[in-house]
Each structure stands twice: as structure tokens, then as C-alpha cells.
Design a protein around this motif. Structure first.
Motif, short mmCIF file in Angstrom:
data_model
loop_
_atom_site.label_atom_id
_atom_site.label_comp_id
_atom_site.label_asym_id
_atom_site.label_seq_id
_atom_site.Cartn_x
_atom_site.Cartn_y
_atom_site.Cartn_z
N ARG A 61 0.83 -1.21 0.00
CA ARG A 61 0.00 0.00 0.00
C ARG A 61 0.86 1.26 0.00
NH1 ARG A 61 -4.44 -1.51 -2.33
NH2 ARG A 61 -5.55 -3.20 -1.22
N LEU A 62 2.04 1.18 0.62
CA LEU A 62 2.92 2.34 0.64
C LEU A 62 3.33 2.73 -0.78
CD1 LEU A 62 4.61 4.41 2.16
CD2 LEU A 62 6.43 2.70 2.36
N PHE A 63 3.55 1.74 -1.64
CA PHE A 63 3.91 2.04 -3.02
C PHE A 63 2.75 2.70 -3.75
CE2 PHE A 63 5.36 0.98 -7.39
CZ PHE A 63 6.66 1.46 -7.29
N ASP A 64 1.51 2.35 -3.37
CA ASP A 64 0.34 3.03 -3.93
C ASP A 64 0.36 4.51 -3.56
OD1 ASP A 64 -0.45 0.62 -4.95
OD2 ASP A 64 -2.00 0.25 -3.45
N LEU A 65 0.80 4.81 -2.34
CA LEU A 65 0.91 6.21 -1.92
C LEU A 65 1.94 6.95 -2.75
CD1 LEU A 65 0.72 5.88 1.98
CD2 LEU A 65 -1.10 6.55 0.39
N ILE A 66 2.98 6.24 -3.17
CA ILE A 66 3.99 6.85 -4.02
C ILE A 66 3.38 7.22 -5.38
CG2 ILE A 66 6.19 6.49 -5.21
CD1 ILE A 66 7.04 4.71 -2.89
N VAL A 179 1.75 3.35 -16.59
CA VAL A 179 2.43 2.09 -16.92
C VAL A 179 3.30 1.63 -15.75
CG1 VAL A 179 4.14 1.02 -18.44
CG2 VAL A 179 2.42 2.56 -19.41
N LEU A 180 4.06 2.54 -15.18
CA LEU A 180 4.99 2.21 -14.10
C LEU A 180 4.28 1.62 -12.89
CD1 LEU A 180 7.86 2.32 -12.89
CD2 LEU A 180 7.34 4.65 -12.14
N PHE A 181 3.13 2.18 -12.55
CA PHE A 181 2.46 1.75 -11.32
C PHE A 181 1.37 0.71 -11.56
CE2 PHE A 181 4.37 5.79 -10.06
CZ PHE A 181 4.95 5.43 -8.85
N SER A 182 1.06 0.40 -12.83
CA SER A 182 0.12 -0.67 -13.14
C SER A 182 0.83 -2.01 -13.31
CB SER A 182 -0.66 -0.36 -14.42
OG SER A 182 -1.49 0.76 -14.26
N LEU A 183 2.03 -1.99 -13.87
CA LEU A 183 2.75 -3.22 -14.16
C LEU A 183 2.99 -4.10 -12.94
CD1 LEU A 183 5.39 -2.36 -16.91
CD2 LEU A 183 3.45 -3.94 -17.08
N PRO A 184 3.36 -3.55 -11.77
CA PRO A 184 3.61 -4.43 -10.63
C PRO A 184 2.44 -5.32 -10.26
CG PRO A 184 4.52 -2.26 -10.19
CD PRO A 184 3.74 -2.15 -11.46
N ARG A 185 1.19 -4.83 -10.46
CA ARG A 185 0.02 -5.65 -10.15
C ARG A 185 -0.06 -6.87 -11.08
NH1 ARG A 185 -0.51 -2.59 -6.20
NH2 ARG A 185 -2.50 -1.74 -5.45
#
Length: 237
Positions: A61-66, A179-185
Motif C-alpha cells: 500500500r505504501l507504493f500506492d501512496l507513491i 504504466v509504471l504503477f500498473s505493471l507491478p500488479r
């Protein structure tokens, strides 16, 4: 509505994208692509513990805050530091953007589709390992209902607003953030690729086209500004 042909074209594109996944038996080619991508990254995580750790960290969740911070910084840079909007206008735009993203996300979950993420779908496969177990780090590596991808949809809505109000440069930066924050999922198995590339994208194409390419959103922003405290309604400098 001089943009009506383009709105209809975007809706047809979104509908075609959705039905290319929904109508074929077992989702056609999308199923093969989804499966190959999931097995590739899961095998990579199994054979490379360091990669599993990176996946675990980037899905917390912390990465979501980023990701929210990245969007907020772009928003502030474009609309406040560059003086494109006054404070009252920027606040109104942010509120309307947030509400429209939440509404579209809720509408997306009304689609007649419900399926588990790949990490749950293949949980009985002995070759598959949950990343939280591999890394020992509690993380978002599964979803009981992963279609459409809500995280990806929120990012895409932000990108669409940047295209309308901030110009091409901000749009491409927002697209990179998406793209950067969707790929990890996808890489961790919390979403299939099609959850985002079909579910999220189709909803944004169909919903945001009517919303952002007509006067509706501007009218709502103007109404929100009128409801604000007078001290926020200042003239742009």
C-alpha cells in the motif's frame, strides 16, 4: 457536439476491446497472453528471490501512496506552479477528477464479469508460488475479483484528465506513471494483463469520452467553484 463522431469512435473501440475478450470461448487470445505473462513473472520470482522481494515491495500500500504522490506532483507542477489555474480552479478540478474516477470504478464493477486473479486461479498448480510466501513480505498479490483493474483505471482516468487540461507533455508523463504503477500488479499476479488492458481501458474509453469531450465536466467544475468559500475564489495571478 462537433466531437460526437470521435466520442462514438472511442466508444466503439472500447466496446470492441471488451467484446474481443468477453465473447470468445475462454477469452480467446487474451487467455493465452494472460497466462504466459503470469507464468513468466512467477517463474522469474521463484528462481530469483531478489525479484520476488522487489515485487512484494512495489505492491504494498505504501507504493500506492507513491503513485498518488507522483500524480499529485505532476498536478501541482502543471496547474499551480505554471499558473495555469487559480487555486480554486485547481481544487475544483481535483475534486471532480476524484469523483469521476470513483464513479467510473463503481460502474466497472457492474459489468457481468467476475474472476479471480491468476495467483488464485492457479493456486493449486505446484509450479506456482504466491509472492508473499516467497518473499516473506505481506503484500497485495491476489484478488478475488480482479476485473476490471481498479488501480489501473484510476491511473488512466488521471491520464485522460491530463490530456484534456494539461497538454501533451503532461499527458505522456501521466501515461508513464500509469504504466509504471500498473505493471507491478500484473507481474505479481494480483491482476491479469486483460484486467487492465481490456477492463480498465475499455471503461475509460467509453466513460471518459462522454465526460471529458463534452461540456459536462466544465459545467460541474464551475458549479463546484461556486460552492467554495469566497476566500478560495481568487483571480489568477
Amino acid at each position: 457536439m462537433h466531437r460526437l463522431p470521435l466520442i462514438i469512435a472511442l466508444n466503439l473501440l472500447g466496446a470492441g476491446l471488451f467484446f474481443s475478450w468477453y465473447l470468445p470461448i475462454n477469452h480467446g487470445i487474451w487467455s493465452a497472453v494472460d497466462t504466459q505473462i503470469f507464468f513468466f513473472f512467477n517463474h522469474l520470482a521463484v528462481t530469483h528471490p531478489g525479484f520476488a522481494t522487489v515485487l512484494a515491495i512495489t505492491n504494498q500500500r505504501l507504493f500506492d501512496l507513491i503513485s498518488l504522490l507522483a500524480m499529485g506532483m505532476l498536478f501541482a507542477q502543471v496547474f499551480l506552479r505554471q499558473r495555469r489555474l487559480g487555486l480554486h480552479e485547481a481544487v475544483a478540478l481535483g475534486l471532480v477528477m476524484l469523483v469521476s474516477a470513483v464513479v467510473l470504478n463503481q460502474l466497472g464493477h457492474l459489468l457481468p464479469v467476475s474472476h479471480a486473479s491468476p495467483s488464485l486461479f492457479y493456486r493449486d498448480n505446484p509450479a506456482i508460488m504466491r509472492i508473499s510466501l516467497l518473499s516473506g513480505i505481506p503484500t497485495k498479490d491476489a484478488s478475488a475479483d480482479s476485473f476490471p483493474g481498479d488501480h489501473g483505471m484510476m491511473l488512466m482516468v488521471f491520464t485522460a484528465y491530463m490530456l484534456k487540461y494539461a497538454g501533451r507533455k503532461a499527458f505522456f508523463i501521466a501515461l508513464a506513471i500509469t504504466v509504471l504503477f500498473s505493471l507491478p500488479r500484473v507481474m505479481i499476479g494480483a491482476h491479469w494483463l486483460s484486467d487492465i488492458m481490456v477492463g480498465s481501458l475499455a471503461m475509460v474509453l467509453m466513460g471518459m469520452s462522454w465526460w471529458l469531450m463534452t461540456s459536462t465536466v466544465d459545467q460541474l467544475i464551475a458549479r463546484v467553484i461556486l460552492l467554495m468559500p469566497p476566500r478560495l475564489r481568487r483571480v489568477n495571478q
